[in-house]
Motif scaffolding. Structure first.
Motif, mmCIF file in Angstrom:
data_model
loop_
_atom_site.group_PDB
_atom_site.id
_atom_site.type_symbol
_atom_site.label_atom_id
_atom_site.label_comp_id
_atom_site.label_asym_id
_atom_site.label_seq_id
_atom_site.Cartn_x
_atom_site.Cartn_y
_atom_site.Cartn_z
ATOM 1 N N THR A 86 42.559 -2.635 39.043
ATOM 2 C CA THR A 86 43.739 -3.767 38.923
ATOM 3 C C THR A 86 43.621 -4.320 40.395
ATOM 4 O O THR A 86 44.370 -5.659 40.058
ATOM 5 N N THR A 87 43.490 -3.877 41.583
ATOM 6 C CA THR A 87 43.768 -4.764 42.726
ATOM 7 C C THR A 87 42.485 -4.627 43.720
ATOM 8 O O THR A 87 41.753 -3.560 43.708
ATOM 9 N N TRP A 88 42.290 -5.499 44.471
ATOM 10 C CA TRP A 88 41.271 -5.602 45.605
ATOM 11 C C TRP A 88 41.294 -4.362 46.487
ATOM 12 O O TRP A 88 40.479 -4.036 47.005
ATOM 13 N N TYR A 89 42.592 -4.132 46.889
ATOM 14 C CA TYR A 89 42.474 -3.265 47.918
ATOM 15 C C TYR A 89 42.194 -1.818 47.315
ATOM 16 O O TYR A 89 41.987 -1.000 48.210
ATOM 17 N N VAL B 184 49.114 2.068 44.002
ATOM 18 C CA VAL B 184 48.389 1.295 43.176
ATOM 19 C C VAL B 184 47.975 1.574 41.415
ATOM 20 O O VAL B 184 48.556 0.706 40.677
ATOM 21 N N ASP C 213 48.401 -10.550 49.065
ATOM 22 C CA ASP C 213 46.992 -10.487 49.323
ATOM 23 C C ASP C 213 46.752 -11.128 50.888
ATOM 24 O O ASP C 213 45.967 -10.052 51.872
#
Length: 651
Positions: free
Chosen positions: A302-305, A174, A346
């Motif tokens: 930067t990312t939801w995960y 990530v 996603d």
């Protein structure tokens, strides 16, 4: 796999004007030819205006990218190794083996990604740079998905250890902060650098406590006033309980320690210990799992995960696999905040967190540009016994269907088709049928390639395909007037009719040139000459010439007479055989006995009495002269033979 309830994507063919004319299509093994119709419509014979383009549309475009050859070649070896070792291991050893196979696949993806990244940097062509960069993004997404599937479906990590694997997953995929860290540490006063606290925050968000503590020590050294706060925050990070992979403590013990640690963090925050330093106060809130504090660092994650894993680390470190779906959906909704709709990546990751394996495969099949990923991932999951209950409505199971599609794409490539053979071999239901259909479509451009295809067919007892390949190569050789090669292929095909045709060509060439070509082949026909009467005659006739050349006249004479009387010689060749007898008839020693001479005379009379080709003989002065010479030679030899035989009887 369910059918899609959507319209198929529209493919625009460049240079074809809509409505101007009709299109013609021709399917190939892995592609389709598209061209504008030369005629305006059915029933019209006039040629239409302008038909300049022929387009090739490939369904598996990635197969033809030379940059992905490494991916296809190296993953093939991993795939074959997995199939061969499937029955050897069981229990924990098998699980370890499958995890190892999964890591090998990921290492191949990463190696290809790094190669592609280097090519993107080195090229000066903007189009190539964009192509390589796109492929890097695709490969990166593939490794991201594969790694998550490995953790959830192959490794099957239990509560506690699951979060450690997810942390490694986030750190790997990530947020790469190495450049930022180097920039901060190389400055004269790192704690005063504008990115200092960003780097500390990223380390905390990824659970990299040792790195975060190391940077905090820089702050404590540079700012004595904050030394106390740095010491307290450093102790909190140091005390944070983590269930290590080699740790013997139970999950319950770890949860109890974590609860005490959490309460300690809460006390420091409530006491206002970090109130004078917003950065440290924010970090303390993150340690407490405050969602708002974590979401404030949205740009760094930067990312939801990434947000999901960070939130679990500081709120639910003992999360169980079955609970992931609820936290994942909540994290996705909070991170996107209703502003953006989920991307295909996603959707795939969410399906994985929900343990919807078939949905993961379906979404990947739609989103990715080739079958490589879904074919190999499905095969691995099938070996994990996770797809046993899922059969497709049209016959095959999901694993076999995807492998067949991938292998079919490989067969459209001029050299990668060899890899496809092994994939078909490991599809028990339809693999052989697909292999038979595709192997017949391989362009046999060289004899070396034909031999390679032939060897594959022979190893699998594909007799019809063996005959078909040999006939094709024999016909190609015959068209190029390579009679030896054509005869060799026809013998290999066991095609008696074609062998007869080529034998006739050999005999015709001999009549015209007076010598044989490809003597090595004809001399070593062996039992193969029994394939047809004409081939037998060719071999025996060549043997006659060899015996004559070795001055073994008696044996040569017997063989020549046998060829005449056994009626295996073509009628058109009788005159040539009789003419070949002339040198033997003129030898000082009597070669033909009286009985043999009578046989030769009978053959000549059959030839001249109208039974075979009398009209031709009457019209051809040269042939007539030959007949007269033969009759004279037979008469002289008969007289000599009678005298010799009478003398022998008298003595």
């Amino acid at each position: 796999m369910e059918e899609l309830d959507v319209e198929p994507a529209l493919t625009l063919v460049p240079g074809v004007a809509p409505g101007r004319g009709r299109l013609h299509f021709q399917w190939g093994p892995g592609e389709m030819l598209v061209c504008e119709a030369a005629f305006p419509g059915a029933g019209h014979g006039e040629k239409g205006p302008g038909c300049p383009y022929i387009h090739v549309l490939r369904k598996d475009q990635d197969i033809h990218l030379h940059t992905l050859r490494k991916l296809f070649n190296e993953s093939h070896g991993i795939f074959v190794g997995l199939q061969r070792s499937d029955e050897e291991l069981s229990g924990k050893s098998k699980k370890a083996q499958l995890v190892g196979v999964s890591k090998n696949y990921r290492s191949v993806i990463r190696a290809c990604m790094e190669d592609m990244h280097q090519m993107a940097i080195s090229t000066r062509d903007p189009a190539l740079h964009n192509q390589y960069s796109t492929q890097v993004s695709i490969l990166s997404a593939m490794e991201l998905i594969w790694n998550l599937c490995e953790i959830l479906f192959v490794e099957v990590a239990p509560a506690g250890h699951l979060l450690l694997h997810l942390l490694d997953w986030v750190r790997l995929h990530v947020c790469d902060v190495d450049n930022m860290v180097r920039e901060v540490l190389s400055s004269e006063n790192p704690s005063k650098h504008e990115l200092f606290w960003n780097v500390v925050d990223i380390f905390v968000l990824q659970g990299r406590m040792e790195d975060a503590r190391h940077l905090l020590s820089k702050e404590a050294t540079a700012n004595p006033t904050s030394k106390g706060m740095c010491k307290i925050l450093d102790d909190l990070m140091k005390k944070m309980p983590v269930l290590g992979l080699g740790n013997t403590q139970t999950l319950t013990e770890m949860e109890l320690k974590w609860q005490h640690w959490h309460e300690e963090c809460q006390r420091y925050l409530q006491d206002g210990t970090f109130a004078s330093n917003p950065h440290m106060e924010s970090i303390c809130k993150i340690l407490l799992g405050d969602e708002n504090a974590i979401l404030e660092k949205k740009e760094l994650m930067t990312t939801w995960y990434h947000f999901l894993v960070t939130h679990l680390l500081y709120s639910h470190p003992a999360v169980k696999p079955v609970e992931l779906r609820f936290y994942a959906q909540s994290s996705l909704d909070q991170f996107l905040g209703g502003e953006n709709s989920p991307e295909p990546l996603d959707t795939i990751l969410m399906a994985a967190f929900e343990f919807e394996i078939h949905q993961v495969i379906k979404e990947c099949s739609i989103a990715l540009s080739n079958w490589w990923f879904v074919a190999h991932l499905t095969d691995l999951l099938d070996h994990c016994k996770l797809l046993q209950s899922h059969n497709l409505y049209f016959g095959s199971n999901m694993r076999e269907f995807l492998l067949l599609e991938y292998a079919s794409g490989l067969f459209s490539h001029h050299s990668l088709w060899q890899l496809g053979v092994d994939y078909f071999d490991h599809c028990s239901e339809y693999g052989r049928v697909y292999l038979e259909l595709h192997i017949e479509r391989i362009p046999l451009t060289t004899e070396q390639k034909a031999l390679k295809v032939l060897r594959i067919c022979e190893q699998r007892q594909m007799h019809e395909q063996v005959r078909s390949i040999c006939k094709i190569m024999a016909m190609k050789a015959l068209r190029n007037n390579r009679l030896g090669s054509a005869l060799s292929w026809s013998i290999r095909a066991k095609d008696a009719a074609f062998a007869t045709l080529i034998s006739d060509r050999f005999l015709k060439d001999y009549c015209e040139r007076g010598s044989f070509s490809d003597l090595d082949l004809i001399d070593n026909l062996g039992p193969s000459m029994l394939l047809s009467d004409r081939l037998t005659f060719l071999g025996k006739y060549r043997e006659f010439h060899r015996l004559y050349g070795e001055k073994r006249f008696s044996e040569a004479a017997k063989l020549l007479l046998m060829l005449m009387t056994a009626h295996i010689a073509p009628c058109s060749f009788w005159m040539t055989l009789l003419t070949d007898a002339l040198p033997l008839l003129e030898q000082k020693e009597v070669i033909f006995s009286a009985e043999q001479t009578y046989e030769l005379m009978r053959c000549l009379e059959d030839l001249t009495a109208g039974k075979l080709d009398n009209q031709k003989l009457q019209d051809d002065d040269i042939e007539t002269t030959k007949v007269e010479m033969l009759r004279l030679a037979f008469a002289r030899n008969l007289a000599r033979a009678i005298v010799k035989e009478g003398t022998l009887e008298g003595s």
